[in-house]
Structures are given as structure tokens and as C-alpha cells.
Design an enzyme around this catalytic site. Sequence first.
Site, PDB file in Angstrom:
ATOM      1  N   PHE A   1      -5.988 -12.733  -3.506  1.00 32.35           N
ATOM      2  CA  PHE A   1      -5.041 -11.687  -3.908  1.00 32.35           C
ATOM      3  C   PHE A   1      -4.260 -11.230  -2.676  1.00 32.35           C
ATOM      4  O   PHE A   1      -4.152 -10.043  -2.378  1.00 32.35           O
ATOM      5  CB  PHE A   1      -5.765 -10.504  -4.554  1.00 32.35           C
ATOM      6  CG  PHE A   1      -6.677 -10.880  -5.693  1.00 32.35           C
ATOM      7  CD1 PHE A   1      -6.171 -11.067  -6.976  1.00 32.35           C
ATOM      8  CD2 PHE A   1      -8.034 -11.057  -5.483  1.00 32.35           C
ATOM      9  CE1 PHE A   1      -7.012 -11.419  -8.031  1.00 32.35           C
ATOM     10  CE2 PHE A   1      -8.882 -11.401  -6.537  1.00 32.35           C
ATOM     11  CZ  PHE A   1      -8.374 -11.585  -7.813  1.00 32.35           C
TER      12      PHE A   1
ATOM     13  N   GLN B   1       0.860  -1.178   0.000  1.00 34.35           N
ATOM     14  CA  GLN B   1       0.000   0.000   0.000  1.00 34.35           C
ATOM     15  C   GLN B   1       0.897   1.230   0.000  1.00 34.35           C
ATOM     16  O   GLN B   1       1.958   1.254   0.628  1.00 34.35           O
ATOM     17  CB  GLN B   1      -0.906   0.005   1.230  1.00 34.35           C
ATOM     18  CG  GLN B   1      -1.976  -1.074   1.226  1.00 34.35           C
ATOM     19  CD  GLN B   1      -3.063  -0.841   0.190  1.00 34.35           C
ATOM     20  OE1 GLN B   1      -3.244   0.276  -0.295  1.00 34.35           O
ATOM     21  NE2 GLN B   1      -3.790  -1.896  -0.147  1.00 34.35           N
TER      22      GLN B   1
ATOM     23  N   CYS C   1      -8.858  -0.300  -5.025  1.00 32.85           N
ATOM     24  CA  CYS C   1      -8.258   0.985  -5.385  1.00 32.85           C
ATOM     25  C   CYS C   1      -8.914   1.553  -6.633  1.00 32.85           C
ATOM     26  O   CYS C   1      -8.428   2.531  -7.206  1.00 32.85           O
ATOM     27  CB  CYS C   1      -6.744   0.834  -5.603  1.00 32.85           C
ATOM     28  SG  CYS C   1      -6.312  -0.279  -6.958  1.00 32.85           S
TER      29      CYS C   1
ATOM     30  N   ASP D   1      -8.374  -8.254  -2.022  1.00 32.22           N
ATOM     31  CA  ASP D   1      -7.773  -6.966  -2.373  1.00 32.22           C
ATOM     32  C   ASP D   1      -7.202  -7.097  -3.787  1.00 32.22           C
ATOM     33  O   ASP D   1      -5.991  -7.204  -3.975  1.00 32.22           O
ATOM     34  CB  ASP D   1      -6.673  -6.616  -1.362  1.00 32.22           C
ATOM     35  CG  ASP D   1      -6.066  -5.238  -1.620  1.00 32.22           C
ATOM     36  OD1 ASP D   1      -6.573  -4.516  -2.502  1.00 32.22           O
ATOM     37  OD2 ASP D   1      -5.068  -4.902  -0.955  1.00 32.22           O
TER      38      ASP D   1
END
Length: 298
Positions: free
Chosen positions: A163, A136, A254, A228
Site C-alpha cells: 500500500f 497524510q 488510521c 500502510d
Amino acid sequence: PQSHQRRRVKWHIDSSGKPSQFERGSHNLTPLSSCMVLETALERIMPYISEIHGKLSLPTQTELQATLCNNGVLLHYQTNEKNDANISQSINQHSAFFQQLGIVAIHVGRRKLFGEQAYVRFGDYEVPFPPGGFLQAVTEVEELIADMVCHASKGKTKILELFAGMGTFSLRLCNNHHVTAVEANSLALQALKNANPKPLDIKTQTLDLFKSPVKAKDINHFDMVLLDPPRDGAQAQMKEIVKSHIDHVVYVSCNPISFAKDARHLCTGGFRLKRLTPIDQFVHTYHVEMVGIFERVA
């Protein structure tokens, strides 16, 4: 976060050896000497990138990924590997220079030319960081997301993380839950396995979830799914989640567009979006991180 928070960056090295990035909406490269959103440890090496590049005797017009790990900056040149022993000797002569800049390691391709093992910390665990690894962008945001994930997992016993990367969340969950981490990148999973101390209760599986999503019958062995995915989302996996008997899904994203498409699959398949938390991780851009918590409607 407003400034000096971002801990990873990718630069294009221009013909003069300077770090550059594309102008917005263009293919024109602009050389950079500073960047206010980067962690200070990354920004301070920017004026020296051309000099570092010269000392490595690498070709120009390549890509450089710089990551601030817990023990220093890792530089990863994404170009063809160099096999010339003279280059390694030259690098050793400049080790003091690299160390003064806070550089812990330099990789060209998968070959380490300088330094020691870079590592990052996820909860109680130190994880060896592989060149090209994913983190991140902002440490504070990662911790915030991890707190939300851990809170959502209370009362759950067996968690399937899809993931999973290097274990950003799995390693924070494994002390209190049985975790199975699924990831396509074998280097990332190997980093997770090499965490120190050895993770208590994590099983791993290498699987390309775009081509071979985890099947519903296997998802039924768990009581929460955490995922994710990359920016493209996880539509193939959504179909299997909907067909399963799982009641709880935590989705970190995201990309609002792919998140919305995947959320539609879940919500038309019997789930409801209980909570959605947007996080402004990418300051000065329109990009946003988000955490969605879904529950199956009784």
C-alpha cells in the site's frame, strides 16, 4: 497539532456553490466559511469557493478535494469532465485571480483546466501530485511517522512496502535500502516513478492487495515488511506475512479496529507487538493514527 495544520480536505459543494460538510451523525450539509484545523492557505480560499465555482461554470452539488501541495493549492472537482473549450478560455481569463489565491492547479476529473503541475516533497524527492492523490493529513505527522519507519528499518537491506501510494515512505528509504513498492493505484505509482531526482533503488508493482496479496514465498526475499493500508486493514495480507519467514513488520494505521484485527493475526502467528505509538493527527475527533512495530518471537 492543534490548529491550521491539516493540508487536505473534501467539501461538498451545495446548491449555492458554497463548500459544505455533513453535520456529525447526520446527512445534513452545513455551509462553511472557515475551518480552524485547515492550513491557512486552504482556509483563506474558502470564502471564494462559490466565486471559483461560478467562474468554472460547473454544476453545483459536486465534491471538491483541496490539497495544499508544496507549490500551492490543488483543487480537484470530482465530477464529470468538461469538454467545452469555452470553459477553458474563461478559466484563462481568470488566471490572475486563481494565482492570487495561491491556487497552483484546477482539475475536473482527470482533466487539468488551469495551472501547472502540483508537487509534494517526500524526503529528498519532489513527486508530481495526481488529482485525487493521498497524503497524510498533517505534514508534521507524516515526518514523525517517516522518522519512526526509518529508525525501524536500520540494519535492514531489502524492504517490501505494501500500500505504498506515491512513495511517502519508500522515497525516504530508497537511498539506504533496496525497496519494492506495491500499490493498486497506477496513478500513484506513476507519480513515484516520476519523482525528481530519479529514485535510486525502488522497484514498483501494481497489485490489488485485497484480491491478490503478496505471497509468502515472495515475502521471503525481504527482511522487513512495511504497510500502510486503508481503513479496512489488510487481513488477507496478514495471512501471507504469517506464513512467510519475515521477522520484522512495521504497520501504519488510521483505524484502531482494523489494526487490532490484523495485529491479532500477527500475534497468534508468531509475532509480538514490540512498540505501539498512537498519534493524535485528527484533532477534535476520535480518530487516531498509529505505528506498530512487530517482531517474530524466536
